[in-house]
Write a protein that holds these residues in place. Structure first.
Motif, PDB file in Angstrom:
ATOM      1  N   ILE A   1       0.841  -1.205   0.000  1.00 11.94           N
ATOM      2  CA  ILE A   1       0.000   0.000   0.000  1.00 11.94           C
ATOM      3  C   ILE A   1       0.875   1.253   0.000  1.00 11.94           C
ATOM      4  O   ILE A   1       0.614   2.212  -0.741  1.00 11.94           O
ATOM      5  N   LEU A   2       1.937   1.252   0.802  1.00  6.92           N
ATOM      6  CA  LEU A   2       2.838   2.391   0.865  1.00  6.92           C
ATOM      7  C   LEU A   2       3.525   2.614  -0.482  1.00  6.92           C
ATOM      8  O   LEU A   2       3.626   3.743  -0.958  1.00  6.92           O
ATOM      9  N   LEU A   3       3.961   1.549  -1.118  1.00 10.67           N
ATOM     10  CA  LEU A   3       4.595   1.648  -2.433  1.00 10.67           C
ATOM     11  C   LEU A   3       3.612   2.199  -3.465  1.00 10.67           C
ATOM     12  O   LEU A   3       3.956   3.066  -4.260  1.00 10.67           O
ATOM     13  N   ALA A   4       2.380   1.727  -3.447  1.00  8.66           N
ATOM     14  CA  ALA A   4       1.365   2.212  -4.380  1.00  8.66           C
ATOM     15  C   ALA A   4       1.099   3.702  -4.161  1.00  8.66           C
ATOM     16  O   ALA A   4       0.947   4.469  -5.112  1.00  8.66           O
ATOM     17  N   ALA A   5       1.049   4.120  -2.910  1.00 11.34           N
ATOM     18  CA  ALA A   5       0.819   5.534  -2.606  1.00 11.34           C
ATOM     19  C   ALA A   5       1.977   6.395  -3.097  1.00 11.34           C
ATOM     20  O   ALA A   5       1.772   7.475  -3.655  1.00 11.34           O
ATOM     21  N   MET A   6       3.196   5.915  -2.929  1.00 10.93           N
ATOM     22  CA  MET A   6       4.368   6.661  -3.392  1.00 10.93           C
ATOM     23  C   MET A   6       4.370   6.775  -4.909  1.00 10.93           C
ATOM     24  O   MET A   6       4.673   7.837  -5.469  1.00 10.93           O
ATOM     25  N   LEU A   7       4.043   5.704  -5.601  1.00 15.50           N
ATOM     26  CA  LEU A   7       4.026   5.724  -7.063  1.00 15.50           C
ATOM     27  C   LEU A   7       2.943   6.655  -7.599  1.00 15.50           C
ATOM     28  O   LEU A   7       3.160   7.384  -8.565  1.00 15.50           O
ATOM     29  N   SER A   8       1.779   6.651  -6.973  1.00 15.23           N
ATOM     30  CA  SER A   8       0.707   7.534  -7.445  1.00 15.23           C
ATOM     31  C   SER A   8       1.075   8.998  -7.191  1.00 15.23           C
ATOM     32  O   SER A   8       0.761   9.865  -7.993  1.00 15.23           O
ATOM     33  N   GLY A   9       1.752   9.267  -6.077  1.00 16.93           N
ATOM     34  CA  GLY A   9       2.208  10.629  -5.796  1.00 16.93           C
ATOM     35  C   GLY A   9       3.222  11.089  -6.823  1.00 16.93           C
ATOM     36  O   GLY A   9       3.214  12.238  -7.267  1.00 16.93           O
ATOM     37  N   GLY A  10       4.101  10.194  -7.249  1.00 21.76           N
ATOM     38  CA  GLY A  10       5.080  10.520  -8.288  1.00 21.76           C
ATOM     39  C   GLY A  10       4.405  10.816  -9.615  1.00 21.76           C
ATOM     40  O   GLY A  10       4.792  11.729 -10.339  1.00 21.76           O
ATOM     41  N   SER A  11       3.361  10.063  -9.942  1.00 21.16           N
ATOM     42  CA  SER A  11       2.621  10.295 -11.181  1.00 21.16           C
ATOM     43  C   SER A  11       1.934  11.651 -11.159  1.00 21.16           C
ATOM     44  O   SER A  11       1.896  12.357 -12.163  1.00 21.16           O
ATOM     45  N   LEU A  12       1.399  12.025  -9.996  1.00 23.45           N
ATOM     46  CA  LEU A  12       0.759  13.339  -9.875  1.00 23.45           C
ATOM     47  C   LEU A  12       1.775  14.458 -10.040  1.00 23.45           C
ATOM     48  O   LEU A  12       1.485  15.480 -10.672  1.00 23.45           O
TER      49      LEU A  12
END
Length: 113
Positions: free
Chosen positions: A10-21
């Motif tokens: 979940i933490l990895l997914a949140a970090m990746l989505s933040g990078g995409s934003l």
């Protein structure tokens, strides 16, 4: 052990989505800056208000057809909804309001097509 794995995922997914934003925001800013590039706007001398953006027509390369120094011919300013945005160029609006010289104003009657 499963809880740690799920939390990590979940933490990895949140970090990746933040990078995409963040990447999307940078692209948005670059596009906005590209739209602020000065365009050439030919003034319609039949109107009486050179400070009104509605009195201009976009026409790149038209400054070469301005001969003389008596009247406003072409103004260089960024585009905003199909009209010149004088407020984006320091001192341009004041120069148009006061019939003053400015580096982004070419004067002289238009002699082109």
């Amino acid at each position: 052990m499963n809880t740690k794995k799920i939390t990590g995922t979940i933490l990895l997914a949140a970090m990746l989505s933040g990078g995409s934003l963040a990447i999307a925001k940078v692209k948005s800013i670059k596009t906005e800056k590209a739209l602020r590039v000065d365009q050439e706007w030919r003034y319609d001398p039949q109107t009486s208000t050179p400070s009104d953006p509605e009195n201009y027509e976009r026409q790149d390369g038209s400054s070469m057809n301005c001969q003389g120094d008596s009247e406003i011919c072409v103004v260089r300013a960024p585009e905003n909804n199909g009209q010149p945005d004088f407020s984006q160029v320091a001192g341009l609006q004041a120069a148009l309001d006061g019939d003053l010289n400015h580096p982004n104003i070419e004067k002289g009657p238009y002699t082109g097509n």
